[in-house]
Write a protein that holds these residues in place. Structure first.
Motif, PDB file in Angstrom:
ATOM      1  N   ASN A  96      32.352  10.754 -11.024  1.00 47.66           N
ATOM      2  CA  ASN A  96      32.554   9.586 -11.263  1.00 47.66           C
ATOM      3  C   ASN A  96      32.197   9.557 -13.155  1.00 47.66           C
ATOM      4  OD1 ASN A  96      32.824   8.636  -8.700  1.00 47.66           O
ATOM      5  ND2 ASN A  96      30.424   7.680  -8.830  1.00 47.66           N
ATOM      6  N   PHE A 143      32.350   7.541 -16.768  1.00 49.32           N
ATOM      7  CA  PHE A 143      32.197   6.445 -17.565  1.00 49.32           C
ATOM      8  C   PHE A 143      32.364   6.440 -19.102  1.00 49.32           C
ATOM      9  CE2 PHE A 143      30.199   4.305 -13.492  1.00 49.32           C
ATOM     10  CZ  PHE A 143      29.592   5.466 -12.930  1.00 49.32           C
ATOM     11  N   TYR A 200      30.742   4.131 -22.031  1.00 52.07           N
ATOM     12  CA  TYR A 200      29.679   2.827 -22.448  1.00 52.07           C
ATOM     13  C   TYR A 200      29.924   2.682 -24.049  1.00 52.07           C
ATOM     14  CZ  TYR A 200      27.639   3.635 -17.946  1.00 52.07           C
ATOM     15  OH  TYR A 200      27.215   3.557 -16.502  1.00 52.07           O
ATOM     16  N   LEU A 230      23.315  -0.505 -24.201  1.00 53.03           N
ATOM     17  CA  LEU A 230      24.799  -0.024 -23.607  1.00 53.03           C
ATOM     18  C   LEU A 230      25.056  -0.883 -22.538  1.00 53.03           C
ATOM     19  CD1 LEU A 230      23.013   2.653 -24.542  1.00 53.03           C
ATOM     20  CD2 LEU A 230      24.656   3.991 -23.450  1.00 53.03           C
ATOM     21  N   PHE A 259      29.475   6.282 -25.885  1.00 53.46           N
ATOM     22  CA  PHE A 259      29.114   7.239 -25.066  1.00 53.46           C
ATOM     23  C   PHE A 259      30.039   7.526 -23.790  1.00 53.46           C
ATOM     24  CE2 PHE A 259      24.925   7.708 -26.714  1.00 53.46           C
ATOM     25  CZ  PHE A 259      24.767   6.677 -27.676  1.00 53.46           C
ATOM     26  N   ASN A 301      28.837  11.294 -13.578  1.00 50.60           N
ATOM     27  CA  ASN A 301      27.811  11.116 -12.185  1.00 50.60           C
ATOM     28  C   ASN A 301      28.364  11.686 -11.286  1.00 50.60           C
ATOM     29  OD1 ASN A 301      26.573   9.774 -10.043  1.00 50.60           O
ATOM     30  ND2 ASN A 301      25.375   9.034 -11.505  1.00 50.60           N
ATOM     31  N   LYS A 345      22.018  10.477 -10.740  1.00 59.43           N
ATOM     32  CA  LYS A 345      21.934  10.973 -12.300  1.00 59.43           C
ATOM     33  C   LYS A 345      22.992  10.798 -13.089  1.00 59.43           C
ATOM     34  CE  LYS A 345      20.246  14.701 -15.228  1.00 59.43           C
ATOM     35  NZ  LYS A 345      19.413  16.141 -15.034  1.00 59.43           N
ATOM     36  N   SER A 346      22.906  10.018 -14.104  1.00 59.40           N
ATOM     37  CA  SER A 346      24.115  10.080 -14.873  1.00 59.40           C
ATOM     38  C   SER A 346      23.971  10.925 -16.396  1.00 59.40           C
ATOM     39  CB  SER A 346      24.501   8.684 -15.542  1.00 59.40           C
ATOM     40  OG  SER A 346      25.207   7.925 -14.424  1.00 59.40           O
ATOM     41  N   PHE A 348      24.743  11.728 -20.129  1.00 57.80           N
ATOM     42  CA  PHE A 348      25.498  11.195 -21.107  1.00 57.80           C
ATOM     43  C   PHE A 348      25.832  12.123 -22.109  1.00 57.80           C
ATOM     44  CE2 PHE A 348      25.195   6.547 -20.822  1.00 57.80           C
ATOM     45  CZ  PHE A 348      24.310   6.298 -19.436  1.00 57.80           C
ATOM     46  N   ASP A 366      26.382  12.879 -26.064  1.00 59.90           N
ATOM     47  CA  ASP A 366      25.448  12.743 -27.587  1.00 59.90           C
ATOM     48  C   ASP A 366      26.188  11.599 -28.389  1.00 59.90           C
ATOM     49  OD1 ASP A 366      24.907  16.377 -28.370  1.00 59.90           O
ATOM     50  OD2 ASP A 366      23.880  14.894 -26.816  1.00 59.90           O
TER      51      ASP A 366
END
Lengths: 114, 113
Positions: A32, A34, A36, A44, A90, A94, A101-102, A104, A106
């Motif tokens: 998945n 994302f 943000y 966020l 960001f 996942n 646990k996602s 991210f 930097d």
């Protein structure tokens, strides 16, 4: 292990310019994805997400992102930025099998000059 | 209604002290997290709890101890604070049904002097 790479650390644009922020991830399975956004001094919040289906997803405030599986990429775009888009962006990935646990990237600082 | 709330918003303390940050979510999510965001805005996951069970424990000094009294609450206790602990700490929650989309709290800015 999953990882995320955002290529641009700091992008400066003038209002009405087009935006593209790069994001590549590393994971062999289903993910998945994302984006943000973090406005100055805030937490966020979700811009958009991709789970499955149409690889071009549209989010809030005119943002969109395209999932290209062959390139492991999920780049964020906006045709015409506004001063209010100044923020930190960001990308996150996942893997459903990874206990929620996602990971991210930097982050990319976007500064839009009026 | 605030979905994910944290207290306090700001925390200024001296080295060596012990402090706690509290987090609550009213979204009915079963998974909660603690993240640390440093001065360069890098965001790193520290811990995750699912239904009060610790499921993610990244490389974090054991001075940091999370506690989840129930699935709506996740607290973070920090012993013997150090200068390097200064950061913004974000709580978040998610659920598997929403693909683990993260809902973040407003953050706690911790300053250790």
């Amino acid at each position: 292990a999953q990882s995320v790479s955002q290529h641009n650390h700091h992008v400066i644009l003038s209002e009405a310019a087009s935006l593209e922020l790069g994001c590549n991830y590393s994971y062999g399975g289903t993910v998945n994805l994302f984006w943000y956004v973090q406005y100055p001094g805030q937490h966020l919040q979700l811009l958009l997400k991709y789970f499955s289906g149409d690889p071009l997803v549209k989010g809030i405030k005119g943002f969109e992102a395209e999932f290209i599986k062959s390139k492991f990429s999920f780049n964020l775009r906006k045709p015409s930025v506004q001063w209010s888009d100044t923020a930190e962006y960001f990308c996150a990935v996942n893997a459903d099998t990874n206990a929620g646990k996602s990971t991210f990237g930097d982050g990319t600082t976007l500064t839009v000059k009026p | 209604d605030t979905a994910v709330s944290q207290t306090p918003k700001y925390l200024v303390t001296q080295m060596g002290n012990d402090k706690s940050i509290k987090c609550e979510q009213n979204l009915g999510h079963d998974t909660m997290y603690w993240y640390k965001q440093d001065s360069k805005k890098f965001l790193k996951i520290m811990f995750s709890y699912n239904n009060k069970e610790l499921i993610i424990n990244e490389t974090v000094p054991n001075r940091f101890s999370p506690k989840s009294p129930d699935k709506a609450h996740l607290n973070l206790h920090i012993n013997s604070l150090e200068l390097g602990d200064s950061a913004v700490y974000f709580c978040a929650s998610s659920s598997r049904t929403s693909g683990y989309e993260q809902y973040f709290g407003p953050g706690t800015r911790l300053t250790v002097t």
